[in-house]
Design an enzyme around this catalytic site. Sequence first.
Site, PDB file in Angstrom:
ATOM      1  CG  LEU A 171      -2.188  -0.889   0.969  1.00  0.00           C
ATOM      2  CD1 LEU A 171      -2.860  -1.244   2.278  1.00  0.00           C
ATOM      3  CD2 LEU A 171      -3.177  -0.178   0.053  1.00  0.00           C
ATOM      4  CE  LYS A 172       5.624   5.744   1.819  1.00  0.00           C
ATOM      5  NZ  LYS A 172       6.800   5.616   2.666  1.00  0.00           N
ATOM      6  CG  LEU A 173       5.983   0.076  -2.919  1.00  0.00           C
ATOM      7  CD1 LEU A 173       6.447  -1.222  -3.563  1.00  0.00           C
ATOM      8  CD2 LEU A 173       7.069   1.143  -3.027  1.00  0.00           C
ATOM      9  CG  ASN A 176       5.396   6.808  -1.429  1.00  0.00           C
ATOM     10  OD1 ASN A 176       4.494   7.112  -0.647  1.00  0.00           O
ATOM     11  ND2 ASN A 176       6.667   6.829  -1.091  1.00  0.00           N
TER      12      ASN A 176
END
Length: 293
Positions: A171-173, A176
Amino acid sequence: MHVGIIGVGLMGHGIARNVLSRGGFGLSFLDHPGNQPTDEIRGLGAQPCATPAEVAAASDVIILCVTGSPQVEAIVTGENGLVGALKPGAVVVDCSTALPDSTLRMAEAVQAAGGAYIDAPMTRTAKHAHEGTLNLLAGGDAAVLDKVRPVLASFTEKVDHVGALGHGHRLKLLHNYVSVGFMTLLAEAGAQAADAGVDPKVFVDVLAGGGGASVALDRLAPYITDGNRDGLPFAVANAQKDIDYYRAMSQEAGAQTTIADGVSAALAGPVSAGDGTAYVPELVRLFRRGGAS
């Protein structure tokens, strides 16, 4: 619980000071040339360690806040790495931005050594780290997350349990990609507007009053109008790294990367020209004709 941290950089320094001052936990940290100055945290009682193994031997919870997967892998399984010295039941909390497949491999190594692993990347900035108001996207076993919540509470405003191990980094990727993608697109538009002689304040106001209103605009507007880059101290090279991690994750899944490929290519130009340490808002200048100021 005694806390260890590896990666006392722009984000990690804020985490460290709040673990000590707000949380009241003992802290050990890896003494590394890439750290921010550590005088403050040493003054609060933080103890330096020469290797990741020394950090592991002292700590019940170990926070990783480093650049990416190669660094995490070296810290966890490399020479004098964490897995050789983990306390039984110790929890590794990986706040880095990393590839989900690598995260799963590192978790297996930690689990084999008698520890547990949570991936908990951050979605805010160094200012929020300093203030102790970061948001985390945590993947992994809910019981393990609950065990370390008192530590995480010392430097966060919100901790979301987003699913299984690896989902935090996935989810961070995704986050971002959308965030950096928006800002790259906006920087390119801002550069074109500047080259055409458009008043920067008018440009920002038009976007803010229409479909361009966004967090991306809020973060880049101070640079567009006043040349102030400090609202987003995030290097262009790191932005490109995150986009390329997203592309690798997507390619592994067989997903489309058409737009991501374009964002990566746009960021590669300044990085190749030696401007990788510039902050993302400075793309507005770097994308101008000839990179003019």
